[in-house]
Scaffold this active site. Structure first.
Site, short mmCIF file in Angstrom:
data_model
loop_
_atom_site.label_atom_id
_atom_site.label_comp_id
_atom_site.label_asym_id
_atom_site.label_seq_id
_atom_site.Cartn_x
_atom_site.Cartn_y
_atom_site.Cartn_z
N ASP A 269 -2.33 0.75 3.44
CA ASP A 269 -3.17 -0.19 4.21
C ASP A 269 -3.49 0.35 5.60
O ASP A 269 -4.42 -0.15 6.25
CB ASP A 269 -2.46 -1.53 4.37
CG ASP A 269 -2.29 -2.27 3.05
OD1 ASP A 269 -2.76 -1.76 2.02
OD2 ASP A 269 -1.68 -3.36 3.06
N ARG B 209 -3.84 -6.28 2.72
CA ARG B 209 -3.46 -7.69 2.81
C ARG B 209 -3.95 -8.34 4.10
O ARG B 209 -4.34 -9.49 4.11
CB ARG B 209 -1.94 -7.84 2.72
CG ARG B 209 -1.35 -7.51 1.36
CD ARG B 209 0.16 -7.61 1.42
NE ARG B 209 0.71 -6.69 2.42
CZ ARG B 209 1.95 -6.75 2.87
NH1 ARG B 209 2.76 -7.69 2.44
NH2 ARG B 209 2.38 -5.88 3.76
N ARG C 220 -1.90 4.18 -5.37
CA ARG C 220 -0.60 4.10 -4.70
C ARG C 220 0.37 5.22 -5.10
O ARG C 220 1.21 5.63 -4.31
CB ARG C 220 0.06 2.75 -4.98
CG ARG C 220 -0.74 1.56 -4.49
CD ARG C 220 0.08 0.29 -4.50
NE ARG C 220 0.76 0.05 -5.76
CZ ARG C 220 1.66 -0.91 -5.94
NH1 ARG C 220 1.98 -1.70 -4.93
NH2 ARG C 220 2.24 -1.08 -7.11
#
Length: 437
Positions: free
Chosen positions: A133, A179, A301
């Site tokens: 992120d 997020r 990821r």
């Protein structure tokens, strides 16, 4: 000398194995025994010390090429109860651990500090921050490890989708992991030249009506059609769901909630919800478009790290082991301009929350403004040019005045000074595409 333990918590990010390998090599050469704690804090929180493996140079010297985690990973959080936390500390002491390297995000960093405080420094802790992120507040815009690889792999995926979109005359709404912050969505979108990119940061004034987000996306479809193209790519950060009025979202989907009743943003199928809203909006204007959702997260990821992240994470692992062996503790490891810089946990905290600060995209930066300049979305200047307004109104089967009434709300408060980046419609939408008519 007491042992050094390495544990990985949270979600995967490319480069974890590089940190593990480099830290193991550096510690082993210093005569320190290294233990790999398997599956994060899952077993330690139960007081189980059987899921631990010795790490040696022979075991780890070549693991840096591969993604994933050599010792596993989990999101188990020992701080959820005092009993789990105490079992974790007791387990580390039974293993004769005096040094602990944690690899994880902000929650893991907080846990590392708690372990240090609870043991009164008997267990020194050093944290290596990781997240695709890119939202950990490292100095001077330094990337979190794994972010560059995630961007690279994400770009390859979206490049293929762009060719498919052009070939089949459809739109893809690509939801990228993030997020709270939109770094990954923006980095992928800007790199590939996506038609539009939406990130939470542009709605910094608070909750936004669902209809506004729908109109931004529908406006891109209309503008694209006006230039002769029925296809496009929109990159959307998953954290956008947290910016939308939940009462609006509830009209389109059942909102998943946790045991406390809070909305669980990560479980909202944002792509499907947005597509439903945009399709209904376009239908009312007599426009039919094929919209397809695509989620990017798990694909990137555990990717093998690109050379940048391989080198970067080996530096981080080496410095983490060197620092903690030399007596360092309660610090986040960072590399700034090729030099190791330990950052104390206290310096990373947000005074208001007591947790590590979250780094958001700076929407006032040239980097973001240039990205906005390349996006094909309705802008204030479109409503100031009668010929452009008429062009878009025709696609929407509205009069120019009616089009203004329905869509001007998107730009009435527009204050961005967007650089002139040339034609808004890219001449090339990826390999194999043809120039726009």
């Amino acid at each position: 000398m007491k042992k050094l333990a390495i544990v990985v918590a949270g979600g995967p990010a490319p480069g974890i194995n590089s940190v593990i390998g480099a830290a193991t090599i550096r510690a082993s050469l210093s005569g320190v025994e290294v233990l790999g704690i398997q599956d994060g804090f899952k077993w330690l929180a139960e007081g189980d010390i059987s899921h631990v493996v010795p790490l040696t140079i022979a075991d780890t010297s070549r693991i840096h090429f591969r993604g994933g985690s050599y010792i596993g990973i989990s999101r188990a959080n020992p701080t959820r109860t005092p009993e789990h936390l105490q079992r974790t500390i007791d387990a580390l002491e039974r293993l004769d651990v005096g040094m602990l390297i944690t690899i994880g995000g902000d929650g893991t960093a907080t846990l590392a500090q708690i372990i240090s405080e609870k043991t009164r420094g008997k267990i020194r802790v050093v944290h290596v921050p990781k997240t695709i992120d890119n939202d950990i507040d490292l100095p001077e815009d330094t990337s979190t490890f794994g972010f560059q690889t995630a961007r690279h792999v994400g770009v390859e995926i979206v490049k293929n989708l762009m060719v498919d979109a052009k070939t089949t005359s459809r739109w893809y709404y690509v939801i990228a992991q993030g997020r709270k912050a939109g770094h990954l969505a923006l980095a992928i979108g800007k790199s590939v030249g996506a038609t539009n990119t939406l990130i939470p940061e542009e709605f910094r004034k608070g909750r936004v009506p669902f209809a506004t987000v729908v109109d931004i996306l529908a406006g891109s479809v209309i503008k694209r059609l006006a230039y002769g193209r029925p296809d496009g790519i929109a990159l959307i950060a998953e954290g956008l769901a947290d910016c939308i009025d939940p009462e609006d979202l509830a009209k389109y989907t059942e909102l998943p909630r946790d045991h406390m009743g809070n909305i669980h943003v990560a479980q909202i199928n944002l792509g499907e919800v947005l597509i439903k809203g945009v399709e209904e909006r376009l239908e009312r204007l007599g426009i039919k478009a094929t919209l397809i959702p695509k989620y990017i997260g798990y694909e990137v990821r555990c990717a093998d790290p690109i050379p940048f992240d391989m080198e970067y994470t080996r530096d981080l692992g080496h410095c983490a082991a060197r620092y903690i062996i030399q007596g360092g503790t309660e610090a986040v490891v960072s590399m700034i301009d090729g030099r190791f810089r330990p950052i104390s946990f206290q310096d990373m905290k947000d005074p208001a929350t007591g947790r590590p600060r979250v780094r958001m995209v700076d929407i006032d930066s040239d980097r973001y403004l240039i990205a906005r300049g390349f996006m094909l979305r309705l802008k204030r200047e479109d409503f100031e040019k009668p010929e452009e307004l008429a062009r878009f109104a025709k696609v929407a089967r509205l009069t120019p005045d009616a089009f203004r009434d329905q869509f001007f709300h998107l730009v009435k408060d527009e204050s961005l000074v967007v650089p002139d980046v040339g034609p808004q419609l890219p001449a090339n939408d990826g390999p194999g595409s043809k120039p726009a008519p």
